[in-house]
Design an enzyme around this catalytic site. Structure first.
Site, PDB file in Angstrom:
ATOM      1  N   ASP A   1      -9.174 -13.802 -12.386  1.00  0.00           N
ATOM      2  CA  ASP A   1      -8.136 -13.947 -13.399  1.00  0.00           C
ATOM      3  C   ASP A   1      -6.834 -13.899 -12.607  1.00  0.00           C
ATOM      4  O   ASP A   1      -6.346 -12.835 -12.240  1.00  0.00           O
ATOM      5  CB  ASP A   1      -8.211 -12.829 -14.433  1.00  0.00           C
ATOM      6  CG  ASP A   1      -7.132 -12.985 -15.508  1.00  0.00           C
ATOM      7  OD1 ASP A   1      -6.130 -13.682 -15.246  1.00  0.00           O
ATOM      8  OD2 ASP A   1      -7.283 -12.413 -16.598  1.00  0.00           O
TER       9      ASP A   1
ATOM     10  N   LYS B   1       2.737 -16.329 -17.128  1.00  0.00           N
ATOM     11  CA  LYS B   1       3.141 -15.143 -16.376  1.00  0.00           C
ATOM     12  C   LYS B   1       3.727 -15.578 -15.026  1.00  0.00           C
ATOM     13  O   LYS B   1       4.833 -16.093 -14.974  1.00  0.00           O
ATOM     14  CB  LYS B   1       1.949 -14.214 -16.166  1.00  0.00           C
ATOM     15  CG  LYS B   1       1.315 -13.473 -17.343  1.00  0.00           C
ATOM     16  CD  LYS B   1       1.253 -14.064 -18.664  1.00  0.00           C
ATOM     17  CE  LYS B   1       0.520 -13.304 -19.738  1.00  0.00           C
ATOM     18  NZ  LYS B   1      -0.900 -13.351 -19.813  1.00  0.00           N
TER      19      LYS B   1
ATOM     20  N   ARG C   1      -0.703  -0.327 -25.776  1.00  0.00           N
ATOM     21  CA  ARG C   1      -1.916  -0.655 -25.032  1.00  0.00           C
ATOM     22  C   ARG C   1      -2.774   0.597 -25.034  1.00  0.00           C
ATOM     23  O   ARG C   1      -2.747   1.387 -24.088  1.00  0.00           O
ATOM     24  CB  ARG C   1      -1.591  -1.089 -23.594  1.00  0.00           C
ATOM     25  CG  ARG C   1      -1.270  -2.564 -23.437  1.00  0.00           C
ATOM     26  CD  ARG C   1      -2.447  -3.424 -23.804  1.00  0.00           C
ATOM     27  NE  ARG C   1      -2.218  -4.859 -23.642  1.00  0.00           N
ATOM     28  CZ  ARG C   1      -2.560  -5.777 -24.561  1.00  0.00           C
ATOM     29  NH1 ARG C   1      -3.053  -5.422 -25.710  1.00  0.00           N
ATOM     30  NH2 ARG C   1      -2.401  -7.051 -24.327  1.00  0.00           N
TER      31      ARG C   1
ATOM     32  N   PHE D   1      -4.665  -5.575 -32.571  1.00  0.00           N
ATOM     33  CA  PHE D   1      -3.323  -5.088 -32.219  1.00  0.00           C
ATOM     34  C   PHE D   1      -2.227  -6.081 -32.567  1.00  0.00           C
ATOM     35  O   PHE D   1      -1.088  -5.701 -32.797  1.00  0.00           O
ATOM     36  CB  PHE D   1      -3.258  -4.732 -30.725  1.00  0.00           C
ATOM     37  CG  PHE D   1      -3.535  -5.892 -29.803  1.00  0.00           C
ATOM     38  CD1 PHE D   1      -4.835  -6.247 -29.496  1.00  0.00           C
ATOM     39  CD2 PHE D   1      -2.495  -6.627 -29.257  1.00  0.00           C
ATOM     40  CE1 PHE D   1      -5.101  -7.321 -28.662  1.00  0.00           C
ATOM     41  CE2 PHE D   1      -2.743  -7.691 -28.415  1.00  0.00           C
ATOM     42  CZ  PHE D   1      -4.053  -8.048 -28.127  1.00  0.00           C
TER      43      PHE D   1
ATOM     44  N   PHE E   1      -9.718  -7.422 -20.140  1.00  0.00           N
ATOM     45  CA  PHE E   1      -8.494  -7.909 -20.777  1.00  0.00           C
ATOM     46  C   PHE E   1      -8.893  -8.430 -22.151  1.00  0.00           C
ATOM     47  O   PHE E   1      -9.976  -8.995 -22.318  1.00  0.00           O
ATOM     48  CB  PHE E   1      -7.781  -8.982 -19.955  1.00  0.00           C
ATOM     49  CG  PHE E   1      -6.487  -9.376 -20.607  1.00  0.00           C
ATOM     50  CD1 PHE E   1      -5.396  -8.528 -20.547  1.00  0.00           C
ATOM     51  CD2 PHE E   1      -6.380 -10.541 -21.344  1.00  0.00           C
ATOM     52  CE1 PHE E   1      -4.215  -8.833 -21.217  1.00  0.00           C
ATOM     53  CE2 PHE E   1      -5.197 -10.863 -22.004  1.00  0.00           C
ATOM     54  CZ  PHE E   1      -4.112 -10.003 -21.943  1.00  0.00           C
ATOM     55  N   THR E   2      -8.005  -8.235 -23.132  1.00  0.00           N
ATOM     56  CA  THR E   2      -8.343  -8.489 -24.536  1.00  0.00           C
ATOM     57  C   THR E   2      -8.983  -9.865 -24.778  1.00  0.00           C
ATOM     58  O   THR E   2     -10.119  -9.952 -25.238  1.00  0.00           O
ATOM     59  CB  THR E   2      -7.080  -8.342 -25.404  1.00  0.00           C
ATOM     60  OG1 THR E   2      -6.060  -9.174 -24.855  1.00  0.00           O
ATOM     61  CG2 THR E   2      -6.597  -6.901 -25.426  1.00  0.00           C
TER      62      THR E   2
ATOM     63  N   TYR F   1      -1.018 -40.508 -22.623  1.00  0.00           N
ATOM     64  CA  TYR F   1      -2.178 -39.756 -23.095  1.00  0.00           C
ATOM     65  C   TYR F   1      -3.117 -39.459 -21.932  1.00  0.00           C
ATOM     66  O   TYR F   1      -3.660 -38.366 -21.829  1.00  0.00           O
ATOM     67  CB  TYR F   1      -2.926 -40.537 -24.180  1.00  0.00           C
ATOM     68  CG  TYR F   1      -3.971 -39.675 -24.858  1.00  0.00           C
ATOM     69  CD1 TYR F   1      -3.663 -38.970 -26.017  1.00  0.00           C
ATOM     70  CD2 TYR F   1      -5.257 -39.542 -24.326  1.00  0.00           C
ATOM     71  CE1 TYR F   1      -4.596 -38.157 -26.629  1.00  0.00           C
ATOM     72  CE2 TYR F   1      -6.201 -38.722 -24.928  1.00  0.00           C
ATOM     73  CZ  TYR F   1      -5.871 -38.030 -26.079  1.00  0.00           C
ATOM     74  OH  TYR F   1      -6.792 -37.214 -26.682  1.00  0.00           O
TER      75      TYR F   1
END
Ligand code: PLP
Length: 461
Positions: free
Chosen positions: A219, A262, A386, A453, A128-129, A76
């Site tokens: 980001d 990514k 998009r 979306f 970005f969303t 943990y």
């Protein structure tokens, strides 16, 4: 500047295990996409042949990463794998502190909550969303500071992710630096079509913001892909390797949010990285509320191990040549067939300009949504919208945002598909292009409140 890869590439790996794919008939696909409300997010993956919905969490892990899973230390607190992740972040990216999170948006939530006060302004090189939503939920207001060229799908600018410094200065003048806690700077800007930012632009931006004491938060979701473009296109970087360029990018910023799904070649995970000790302490404390203890952040130990290994693999020049080489290969094929795509081709996918492709449709008839559904019906290839659906509504007026870019994203998972798959994809899109006049657009019949979306449903007009 167009697709400028003039050397051949081949995958720097061989295949040890395969995953069998389901083939479907045109009649089955017609039924499935109707049942999914013409939203490719609502299809079941077993009904998809080649899945180019996203490059997020869809990567193929290496044998070393799979072996790393067996070294999961599922304690943990103080898992060994956390320390491996921390070392990878320190060595490869240069940030001092890391807070693991279940994925990128977990890091965005923590960051937004610690840095944003209601009424603050958050400039970013295109939105970005999930990033913008977390900024808004924390009371912030997003402002776009990307160069105008980024909103023009045909402009060949080599660094369409660049920031317009005049736009930044205008915001600072208008609102005052104390209203701007940080700039949110994305590498290979997703919503612009995977377009990179140059190191020169980032350096200039750093100089400007330091003058006012404003932080830069990266980001860094696709930072290695951005580095590849810098190596290819920016004077002075030809002989540097991806690892060196990545480090240089990170060094110009104060911290970063990362979706490890990514660049870092895993299926789940993310982190917040920071240099400031006090901010780290605040965010590791909030982590306990939203993600889990600060040495696991919602991840299993084995997941952190896979990320630590994936980060190092992602910085290999051979890997990146093949990764982006495959994207450029598909882009080149579509361009030769005169399919209107965003130029230059970006790092993680090829983006079709749906406004040009379906020029007879109005934006309120959802051209990109329509096109993604038609591509699926044609061949079982799954892509995504998009455009106006992704852009959502203005928080104040409730009107649609009308983005200039109305795109279908063909996103390529890392190390998953072969060049032959890309040939099939290109042929299908060429076929849809030939039949484009037949498509009449869609009507939205269900609209969820957040990030519509993902779950909106449509019917054919
Ligand atoms: C995917 C993504 C995110 C969010 O990360 P998740 O892991 O999906 O939560 C943030 N920014 C960019 C640029 C992304 O592509």
């Amino acid at each position: 500047m167009e697709i400028n890869s003039n050397h051949s590439w081949a995958e720097p790996f061989k295949i040890k295990m395969v995953e069998l794919l389901n083939m479907t008939t045109p009649a089955q696909r017609k039924k499935k996409i109707k049942e999914a409300g013409y939203n490719t997010f609502l299809l079941r993956s077993r009904d998809v042949y080649i899945d180019l919905l996203t490059d997020s969490g869809t990567n193929a892990m290496s044998d070393r990463q799979w072996a790393g899973l067996m070294l999961g230390d599922e304690a943990y607190a103080g898992s060994e794998n956390f320390y491996h992740l921390e070392s990878a972040v320190r060595e490869c990216y240069g940030y001092k502190y890391v807070v693991p999170t279940h994925q990128g948006r977990g890091a965005e939530n923590l960051l937004s909550k610690i840095l944003i006060k209601p009424g603050d302004i958050i400039p970013g090189n295109m939105y970005f969303t999930t990033t913008r939503l977390h900024q808004e939920l924390a009371g912030g207001i997003f402002h776009d500071i990307i160069i105008d060229e980024a909103h023009d799908s045909q402009n060949p600018h080599p660094f369409k992710g660049n920031v317009d410094l005049n736009k930044v200065e205008a915001l600072i003048k208008k609102f005052g630096p104390e209203k701007i806690p940080y700039l949110c700077i994305a590498t290979t800007v997703n919503m612009a079509g995977g377009q990179p930012i140059s190191l020169k632009n980032l350096k200039d931006l750093r100089k400007l913001t330091q003058k006012y004491g404003i932080k830069i938060i990266l980001d860094m979701t696709r930072v290695a892909e951005n580095a590849w473009f810098i190596k290819q296109r920016e004077p002075g970087y030809k002989n540097k390797n991806i690892a060196q360029i990545v480090k240089e990018i990170c060094n110009l910023t104060d911290g970063a949010t990362m979706s490890a799904k990514k660049d870092a070649l895993v299926n789940i995970g993310g982190f917040l990285a920071l240099n400031d000790k006090k901010l780290y302490e605040e965010s590791s404390n909030l982590c306990v509320v939203y993600e889990g203890l600060h040495t696991y952040g919602g991840l299993a130990g084995r997941d952190m191990e896979a990320i630590a290994i994936g980060i190092r693999e992602s910085l290999s020049d051979d890997h990146m040549d093949a990764r982006i080489g495959q994207v450029l290969y598909l882009g080149n094929k579509l361009r030769k067939a005169n399919v209107p795509i965003v130029r230059p081709v970006g790092g993680h996918g090829v983006f079709i300009d749906a406004r040009k492709f379906l020029s007879h449709l109005k934006q309120t008839q959802f051209p990109a949504q329509t096109l993604a559904a038609e591509i699926y019906e044609d061949s079982g290839v799954r892509t995504m919208e998009r455009g106006i659906v992704s852009a959502g509504r203005d928080a104040e007026t409730g009107e649609h945002h009308y983005p200039k870019l109305e795109l279908v994203r063909i996103t390529i998972p890392r190390r998953v598909y072969t060049q032959a798959h890309m040939d099939v994809v290109a042929e299908s899109i060429e076929n849809v292009y030939r039949n484009r006049r037949k498509f009449k657009g869609l009507k939205m019949i269900y609209e969820p409140r957040y990030l519509r979306f993902f779950q909106a449903r449509f019917k054919k007009l």
